[in-house]
Every structure is written in structure tokens, then in C-alpha cells.
Write an enzyme that holds these catalytic residues in place. Sequence first.
Site, PDB file in Angstrom:
ATOM      1  N   LYS A  75       0.833  -1.206   0.000  1.00  0.00           N
ATOM      2  CA  LYS A  75       0.000   0.000   0.000  1.00  0.00           C
ATOM      3  C   LYS A  75       0.865   1.252   0.000  1.00  0.00           C
ATOM      4  CE  LYS A  75      -3.771   0.406   0.033  1.00  0.00           C
ATOM      5  NZ  LYS A  75      -4.597   0.595  -1.196  1.00  0.00           N
ATOM      6  N   TYR A  94       1.297   0.230  -4.712  1.00  0.00           N
ATOM      7  CA  TYR A  94       0.030   0.881  -5.035  1.00  0.00           C
ATOM      8  C   TYR A  94       0.070   2.269  -4.411  1.00  0.00           C
ATOM      9  CZ  TYR A  94      -1.866  -3.704  -6.357  1.00  0.00           C
ATOM     10  OH  TYR A  94      -2.083  -4.914  -6.963  1.00  0.00           O
ATOM     11  N   HIS A  96      -2.191   5.361  -5.683  1.00  0.00           N
ATOM     12  CA  HIS A  96      -3.505   6.031  -5.699  1.00  0.00           C
ATOM     13  C   HIS A  96      -3.388   7.503  -5.283  1.00  0.00           C
ATOM     14  CE1 HIS A  96      -5.439   2.180  -6.446  1.00  0.00           C
ATOM     15  NE2 HIS A  96      -4.815   1.669  -5.416  1.00  0.00           N
ATOM     16  N   GLU A 118      -0.735   0.562 -10.022  1.00  0.00           N
ATOM     17  CA  GLU A 118      -2.067   0.672 -10.628  1.00  0.00           C
ATOM     18  C   GLU A 118      -2.096   1.450 -11.934  1.00  0.00           C
ATOM     19  OE1 GLU A 118      -1.822   4.333  -7.966  1.00  0.00           O
ATOM     20  OE2 GLU A 118      -1.210   2.212  -7.818  1.00  0.00           O
ATOM     21  N   SER A 134      -7.698  -6.339  -7.879  1.00  0.00           N
ATOM     22  CA  SER A 134      -9.054  -5.995  -8.316  1.00  0.00           C
ATOM     23  C   SER A 134      -9.925  -7.237  -8.373  1.00  0.00           C
ATOM     24  CB  SER A 134      -9.004  -5.319  -9.694  1.00  0.00           C
ATOM     25  OG  SER A 134      -8.344  -4.077  -9.631  1.00  0.00           O
ATOM     26  N   VAL A 179     -12.834  -5.416 -11.555  1.00  0.00           N
ATOM     27  CA  VAL A 179     -13.619  -5.462 -10.313  1.00  0.00           C
ATOM     28  C   VAL A 179     -15.061  -5.826 -10.610  1.00  0.00           C
ATOM     29  CG1 VAL A 179     -14.544  -4.095  -8.404  1.00  0.00           C
ATOM     30  CG2 VAL A 179     -12.148  -3.850  -9.060  1.00  0.00           C
ATOM     31  N   VAL A 267     -15.703  -0.093  -4.055  1.00  0.00           N
ATOM     32  CA  VAL A 267     -14.341  -0.594  -4.253  1.00  0.00           C
ATOM     33  C   VAL A 267     -13.441   0.497  -4.845  1.00  0.00           C
ATOM     34  CG1 VAL A 267     -12.946  -2.427  -5.309  1.00  0.00           C
ATOM     35  CG2 VAL A 267     -15.284  -2.918  -4.571  1.00  0.00           C
ATOM     36  N   SER A 268     -14.026   1.474  -5.498  1.00  0.00           N
ATOM     37  CA  SER A 268     -13.242   2.547  -6.118  1.00  0.00           C
ATOM     38  C   SER A 268     -12.843   3.629  -5.117  1.00  0.00           C
ATOM     39  CB  SER A 268     -14.020   3.169  -7.281  1.00  0.00           C
ATOM     40  OG  SER A 268     -15.249   3.705  -6.853  1.00  0.00           O
ATOM     41  N   ARG A 279     -16.404   8.007   1.761  1.00  0.00           N
ATOM     42  CA  ARG A 279     -15.187   8.421   2.458  1.00  0.00           C
ATOM     43  C   ARG A 279     -14.464   7.151   2.902  1.00  0.00           C
ATOM     44  NH1 ARG A 279     -16.041   7.708   7.880  1.00  0.00           N
ATOM     45  NH2 ARG A 279     -18.173   7.928   8.692  1.00  0.00           N
ATOM     46  N   ALA A 299     -10.417   0.806   2.108  1.00  0.00           N
ATOM     47  CA  ALA A 299      -9.516   1.056   0.985  1.00  0.00           C
ATOM     48  C   ALA A 299      -8.494  -0.056   0.757  1.00  0.00           C
ATOM     49  CB  ALA A 299      -8.785   2.384   1.202  1.00  0.00           C
TER      50      ALA A 299
END
Length: 367
Positions: A75, A94, A96, A118, A134, A179, A267-268, A279, A299
Site C-alpha cells: 500500500k 500501489y 492512488h 495501478e 481488483s 472489479v 471498491v473505487s 469516504r 480502501a
Amino acid sequence: MVIGIPKEIKDQEYRVSLTPDGAAVLVQAGHTVWVEPSAGVGSGFADEDYRRAGATIASGKDEVFAKAEMIVKVKEPLLSECHLFRPGQVVFTYLHLASLPDLTKALLERKVWAIAYETTEAKDGSLPMLRPMSEIAGRMSVQVGAQYLEKLRGGRGVLLAGVPGVEPGHVAILGAGVVGASATRIAVGLGAQVTVINLDLDRLRYLDDLYGGRIVTRAAHPAAIEEAVCGADLVIGAVLVPGAKAPKLVSRTLLKKMKPGSVVVDVSVDQGGCFETTRPTTHSDPTYVVDGVIHYCVANMPGIVPRTSTFALTNATLPYIVRLASDGVERTIRSDPGLAKGVNLKDGQVTCRGVAEAHGLRFTPLL
């Protein structure tokens, strides 16, 4: 190259970024692997497993970061870890970043190479390192949603599978990528009534051919989204715009029209979520309620099935790690345009357009 494997510290994150077998491959290729103590315990790997693979167990996180030229994580780094990075160091994980302005700023200040799993693309345009997680998150989303539909958890008391004489539950899936397709597979397997909504009609044709009359497919437009969401017991948010924030497909106004006790699994959420009311939550405190609708927006969903997730992640990332370590970062990126798309930050510059646009920062093309 010296590769560092720190222990993940996000809430109830039990994955580790590299299996002992993966470490052995790197050591056999002539590289050095430093592992933080107990980094693999959550996935069932003892420190001794890494030692037998040829890795070195560090004294702690600080030594891992101090020794490593490339930090490989699962993460995104937490802000409490960012001071450990040094200019020119590589972080491969990852990220994000489009939904994380403070982390983006911190990594820019440290002038690291930030390469995101990602946004890295294969030759066919697919996202090879995002796909396995995913797939897991998509499968989990229906499983989790079914649990929160139980009355004891505040849900409507609906069994997705139904029983003879009683119709099954309704599942609406927003998005038909990895996903969405994975969620569809589980929802159909349970016997739910499934509606899949997507912009790409070819993806809908694929799922329609695969499942025949067992699902309903709808082209993504506001009326279709409203009808599906309002009729659903469970809504799965499965929208992805690589490297950018997810579009908000479900407004607060639309949410108010949903059935009381229905469930949203977004999931997004890693990319900001596709519900206006999304949130991020954690495994320790996974849900909240807005207008009578239960929201599950964790998350790092795959973190609680770490054994499966760690093997799946290493399968996808190890070939890239070997190339980056053996050929060097700059040479590897120059030779692989798909991997170049994974570079989000470099030397204090934003090299991913989606991240730059999300935070109003200057975009600097990498190549």
C-alpha cells in the site's frame, strides 16, 4: 540493487510485498534483499523463511529504508513513513495519489521515484499489477455486501440468493472492468438478480455472452444508473479511471432514493469513490450510514485475505522488480512505455497527468 521490504502499517493490512520465494529469485539474480522483522507474519511467512531465501532481516524499518535503493510495498506509504525516503530512492507500490494530496506533496518534497502498480500498463493496455487485487476485491465486495444486508448488521434482511417462492436480492454493479466482472461472477454464483452498468458496450457484450439471460446489462447514462441503484439491495462501486479520480456516479440526492437498509460497497474508494457520500474507512471501523444506506468503503479490502493476496501480488510484480533491479530504473523505463506510465512522480515533478489534474499541479511528461 538493494531492495527493501518494509512491514505494512495500514490498519489491519496483513499483506507483504514479496514472498520468500520472490526474495530468493532476486538474491539468485545477484541482488540484496532487506526485510523488516515480522514483515511477512501476517501472510504466514516467518523471518526464518526469508533468511533461508537469502534475504537479510534488518534491525527495523529505519534500516530497511536506509539500506534500500528501491522500496517495494503493498500500500501507499503513510505520512509517518515519508521522512524515511531520500532523494532518488524508488518506491514501487500501489499509490492512488489522485485521492491523496498530502501524500503527493510529501513524496514530491522527498524527490523520490514513485512508481505505481495501478497505472503501469502491459503491451495490450491492461493493468497487470492492478488486476490481481481488483479480482480479489471484486469477489470480496459481494461477500461483504451480503453480510451487511443481514438485519443484525443493520441491513434490509435480504438473502441475495433468495429461496423458492421468494425472489433473490438485487445487485447493481457500476463498472464492468476487472472489479465489476469479478463481482458479477460471485453475485451470479449466489443466485442474485444482477444489473451491470458500463460505458464500454464491448465489455457489456462480453458479460452478456458469458452469462446469457442471468444478468441485465445497461449502458451507463443517468436514467439507467438511477433505475438500477434505486432498485438494488446492494450496489458495488467498480469504476476506474487509471491514475485519476473516479467520477461521482451516485449523488447524495440519488442516494436518498435508495431502499432503507440497502448496502453500498465502493471498491473505487482508493481513487476517491464513485458515490458522493464515499469516504475511506478501515477494517477496524468499516462502515457508516448515510440516509439509511450502509456504506462499506475500506480502501485495502484484500488485506484481510493476505495469504491469497500476497501470492497473487508477487506473481504480478516480481517480473517488474527483477527488471528494475537488474537493468536499472531509468534504462528499464526507457525500454518499456507501459512501465513508464507507472511513474507518477520523479525528482519533485508530477509525471502522471491524472495526479496533476486532481491536485492542480504542473504536469511534466516523463518521456
